[in-house]
Write an enzyme that holds these catalytic residues in place. Structure first.
Site, short mmCIF file in Angstrom:
data_model
loop_
_atom_site.label_atom_id
_atom_site.label_comp_id
_atom_site.label_asym_id
_atom_site.label_seq_id
_atom_site.Cartn_x
_atom_site.Cartn_y
_atom_site.Cartn_z
CG HIS A 199 -76.46 -13.12 -9.14
ND1 HIS A 199 -76.77 -12.88 -7.81
CD2 HIS A 199 -77.64 -13.09 -9.80
CE1 HIS A 199 -78.06 -12.74 -7.68
NE2 HIS A 199 -78.62 -12.85 -8.87
CG ASP A 211 -80.59 -11.88 -12.65
OD1 ASP A 211 -80.00 -12.44 -11.73
OD2 ASP A 211 -81.50 -11.04 -12.47
CG HIS A 256 -78.92 -8.52 -8.47
ND1 HIS A 256 -78.75 -8.54 -9.84
CD2 HIS A 256 -79.71 -9.59 -8.18
CE1 HIS A 256 -79.38 -9.57 -10.35
NE2 HIS A 256 -79.98 -10.24 -9.36
NE ARG A 285 -85.61 -12.52 -11.77
CZ ARG A 285 -84.42 -13.09 -11.93
NH1 ARG A 285 -83.47 -12.91 -11.04
NH2 ARG A 285 -84.17 -13.82 -12.99
C1 SIN Z 1 -82.43 -12.07 -7.50
O1 SIN Z 1 -83.13 -11.87 -8.49
O2 SIN Z 1 -81.25 -12.42 -7.58
C2 SIN Z 1 -83.04 -11.91 -6.12
C3 SIN Z 1 -82.97 -10.53 -5.64
C4 SIN Z 1 -83.65 -10.36 -4.31
O3 SIN Z 1 -84.38 -11.25 -3.87
O4 SIN Z 1 -83.48 -9.33 -3.68
#
Ligand code: SIN
Length: 277
Positions: free
Chosen positions: A99, A101, A253, A268
């Site tokens: 995906h 974000d 990612h 995050r």
């Molecule tokens: C995400 O923000 O999609 C999670 C990425 C991760 O936990 O490595």
């Protein structure tokens, strides 16, 4: 360290690592190097960051304005910092599929600053895929067709009532009423680099505007398979203190969920973006 001694080393498939950059004490030149590398390579990897939450927020703010994610659980004292957490007793992880974000927003988030707080003994890597390279590798004929198309993106099926997270042990992400939708060009011009990028993704793109779901899935399915060819993908292994700063407009990612029975916690911060053309 001064700019003269720091350089971004491209990592296989996607991104670049900057060795020796201390985010908490970054110079203006360091921040410029991060921004330039993000625009060109899509992800910046840093190691051994020793940042307090306040320092992570201050650092992120220098890379770009912060926007608070609607859906993720927040750290107790810092609403700017979302917790990407999987307890040892949980089986579902967050972000466990390809995906990018916030593509469901009119002005999708520019990127994220993700800091590893606690990592499992093995596994829990994150895959990043380069959408500049995926676009460049398409034929001129397909590129020309894609440039005439727009795609619809939505969030309700992931974060709304009865969404994919609802029946899992990460149900805290589901049940939201504020579930935006947006339309973006299938090929965007990256606002910072001016380069063309493939901008659809398996999690949030629902269909091509004016096409049926079936027709859309045939084209999108082809693009999704193409975009994750090994030559476009980098696998990043985390340790506490590792950081990835990524650009949502030029990368996808995927957080691997291969560490059942172990704890993983990431902090995050989401960076605000602009409307895409
Ligand atoms: C995400 O923000 O999609 C999670 C990425 C991760 O936990 O490595």
């Amino acid at each position: 360290m001064s700019l003269a001694t720091l350089a971004a080393r491209p990592t296989d498939g996607c991104g670049a690592e900057i060795e020796g950059l201390d985010g908490a004490r970054a110079s203006d030149a360091d921040i410029e190097l991060i921004r330039d590398t993000l625009a060109q390579r899509g992800v910046v990897f840093l190691r051994d960051q020793k940042m307090t939450p306040e320092e992570q927020i201050a650092f992120a703010r220098r890379v770009g304005p912060i926007v608070v994610n609607r859906y993720f659980p927040k750290t107790e004292r810092y609403p700017e910092i979302a917790k990407v957490e999987k307890r040892a007793d949980q089986t579902t992880n967050i972000g466990g599929g390809w995906h990018t974000d916030h593509s469901y927003d009119e002005a999708p988030a520019m990127g994220s600053v993700l800091l590893a707080v606690e990592t499992p003994p093995s596994g829990g890597d994150t895959l990043f895929a380069d959408m500049y390279a995926a676009y460049d590798a398409l034929s001129d004929g397909l590129k020309a067709t894609l440039e005439t198309l727009k795609a619809h993106h939505a969030s309700a099926h992931v974060f709304g009532e009865g969404s994919v997270y609802a029946a899992t042990d990460q149900a805290v992400l589901a049940g939201h009423k504020d579930t935006p939708e947006a339309v973006h060009p299938v090929v965007i011009v990256h606002p910072d680099s001016g380069k063309k990028v493939l901008y659809v993704n398996p999690a949030f793109t629902t269909h091509i505007v004016g096409w049926t779901r079936e027709e859309s899935m045939a084209l999108l399915g082809y693009l999704y398979e193409h975009a994750i060819k090994p030559q476009f993908v980098h696998r990043f292994q985390w340790k506490p203190g590792s950081m990835a700063i990524w650009d949502n407009r030029s990368t996808w990612h995927h957080a691997m969920n291969d560490y059942q029975g172990h704890y993983r916690l990431m902090h995050r911060i989401t960076l605000d973006g602009v409307k895409l053309n």
